[in-house]
Design a protein around this motif. Sequence first.
Motif, mmCIF file in Angstrom:
data_model
loop_
_atom_site.group_PDB
_atom_site.id
_atom_site.type_symbol
_atom_site.label_atom_id
_atom_site.label_comp_id
_atom_site.label_asym_id
_atom_site.label_seq_id
_atom_site.Cartn_x
_atom_site.Cartn_y
_atom_site.Cartn_z
ATOM 1 N N THR A 157 2.297 -12.073 7.676
ATOM 2 C CA THR A 157 0.947 -12.605 7.472
ATOM 3 C C THR A 157 -0.103 -11.523 7.211
ATOM 4 O OG1 THR A 157 0.581 -12.642 9.879
ATOM 5 C CG2 THR A 157 1.429 -14.644 8.851
ATOM 6 N N HIS A 158 0.325 -10.264 7.206
ATOM 7 C CA HIS A 158 -0.596 -9.164 6.905
ATOM 8 C C HIS A 158 -0.519 -8.763 5.438
ATOM 9 C CE1 HIS A 158 -1.647 -8.514 11.124
ATOM 10 N NE2 HIS A 158 -0.357 -8.675 11.396
ATOM 11 N N VAL A 159 0.252 -9.518 4.656
ATOM 12 C CA VAL A 159 0.463 -9.201 3.246
ATOM 13 C C VAL A 159 -0.468 -10.055 2.392
ATOM 14 C CG1 VAL A 159 2.117 -9.291 1.353
ATOM 15 C CG2 VAL A 159 2.840 -8.476 3.600
ATOM 16 N N TYR A 160 -1.143 -9.425 1.437
ATOM 17 C CA TYR A 160 -2.096 -10.132 0.585
ATOM 18 C C TYR A 160 -1.619 -10.193 -0.867
ATOM 19 C CZ TYR A 160 -5.056 -9.636 4.659
ATOM 20 O OH TYR A 160 -5.550 -9.697 5.945
ATOM 21 N N SER A 161 -0.404 -9.749 -1.100
ATOM 22 C CA SER A 161 0.197 -9.820 -2.432
ATOM 23 C C SER A 161 1.482 -10.627 -2.353
ATOM 24 C CB SER A 161 0.501 -8.407 -2.961
ATOM 25 O OG SER A 161 1.373 -8.471 -4.061
ATOM 26 N N ILE A 162 1.630 -11.596 -3.241
ATOM 27 C CA ILE A 162 2.831 -12.421 -3.213
ATOM 28 C C ILE A 162 4.066 -11.600 -3.561
ATOM 29 C CG2 ILE A 162 2.687 -13.195 -5.613
ATOM 30 C CD1 ILE A 162 3.605 -15.975 -4.595
ATOM 31 N N VAL A 163 3.902 -10.544 -4.359
ATOM 32 C CA VAL A 163 5.039 -9.681 -4.724
ATOM 33 C C VAL A 163 5.572 -8.959 -3.483
ATOM 34 C CG1 VAL A 163 5.756 -7.677 -6.068
ATOM 35 C CG2 VAL A 163 4.224 -9.385 -7.085
ATOM 36 N N ILE A 164 4.661 -8.394 -2.692
ATOM 37 C CA ILE A 164 5.093 -7.694 -1.476
ATOM 38 C C ILE A 164 5.700 -8.678 -0.487
ATOM 39 C CG2 ILE A 164 4.311 -6.302 0.482
ATOM 40 C CD1 ILE A 164 2.178 -5.116 -1.331
#
Length: 396
Positions: free
Chosen positions: A289-296
Amino acid sequence: MENTSKIRYHLRTSIVLGSFAFGFMSFILPIYSKSIGGNALTIGGLFSIFSVVALILRPFIGRGIDRYGRKAFFVAAFLFYGISMLMFSYSTNVLSLYISRFIQAIGASFMWTSAYSIAIDIANEGKRGAAIGQVDGASSKGALYGAFIGFIVLSNFTLISGWSIVFKGYAVLSIIAGFIAYRFIPETKAAEIEQTESDNNKLNNNFMRLLLIVFISSISTSMLSPLLMIYLQDRFTADIGALATAFIPAAVVYAFLPSVLGGISDKFGRIMPMVIGLIGSGLVSLGFTHVYSIVILVILWVMESIGIVMASPAQEALVADIVGKNIRGSAYGLYLFVCSLGAVIGPLMGGWLYDSFGHAVPFYLNGAILLFDALLVVILFRSYKKVDCNSEMIIE
């Protein structure tokens, strides 16, 4: 018994064809259910009812295949699959989805217990992890191929009509799988199994320790199963093409790595892959939930999938290592019963937490539980040692 390589081939082929619906379903069922009025709790219930049915049936099926043989249960699984797929194709409300899911769960209960038993029956003792991994991999390959077909159909039809077309196709493939199983897979249960002093014909303490570990991890991982696509929709995009792109890399991991990573447990023992897999999956879940890129996020999803694929075949092969030949079916029935018990609790708990306390809470809880489970493996199985090239384990 006929050539075991041919049996393994037909076993894998049947499982591949019978599993076409499962990958697409894990992706589309939350989306389709939401489109006809379902919420997170309702969607979680669709996953939980599947597990409730398995929870009830699997111990009885395990005893049945020990007594009556593997083949009849394996063939019947695909007949139930075919019926459920046809009913899914006509489902336009939540109630009909629940009925279809109920029948599908009966088929899955028959299929997994019998498939694991067949695979272990024909496997060399030193290759049990790889054999179990081939079963898991065959199911995931079918799920991947079926997902590709489903996405192609959905790209050319509306959600409702595409759903109907795809599941009618899955019904046909399930019946073909049942025919292959009936025609080409012999009964693998020995006509009589000699009981020797080395055979452990009772469910022992080691097996019960394993069940505790599996129960905890099943609650945790199943908690996220219905939520990942909902989370992607809520956080990033509702576009089905983009969601499909996010789904596929993890599906490829489940399709092609189980037999490879299962072989690691044959070489280095069951405990190490279990611990590494649980720790890796837990750490990744904490960061979701700390990711703001769908790729990551997709990369993290792949890493979590690798951890699960590393741990699962080791757990499943460990069942055969610590119980005797005479009760393998019963042991796998009980093992899958515990998996189902955890999977009943997990989706409902995850849906409730997601709706009531925020989108991040289920991911944090999953990570913490998996890390705790890894520690539990180390504590409960600290005295295990590999004693020969077959990766058999003993307690000091």
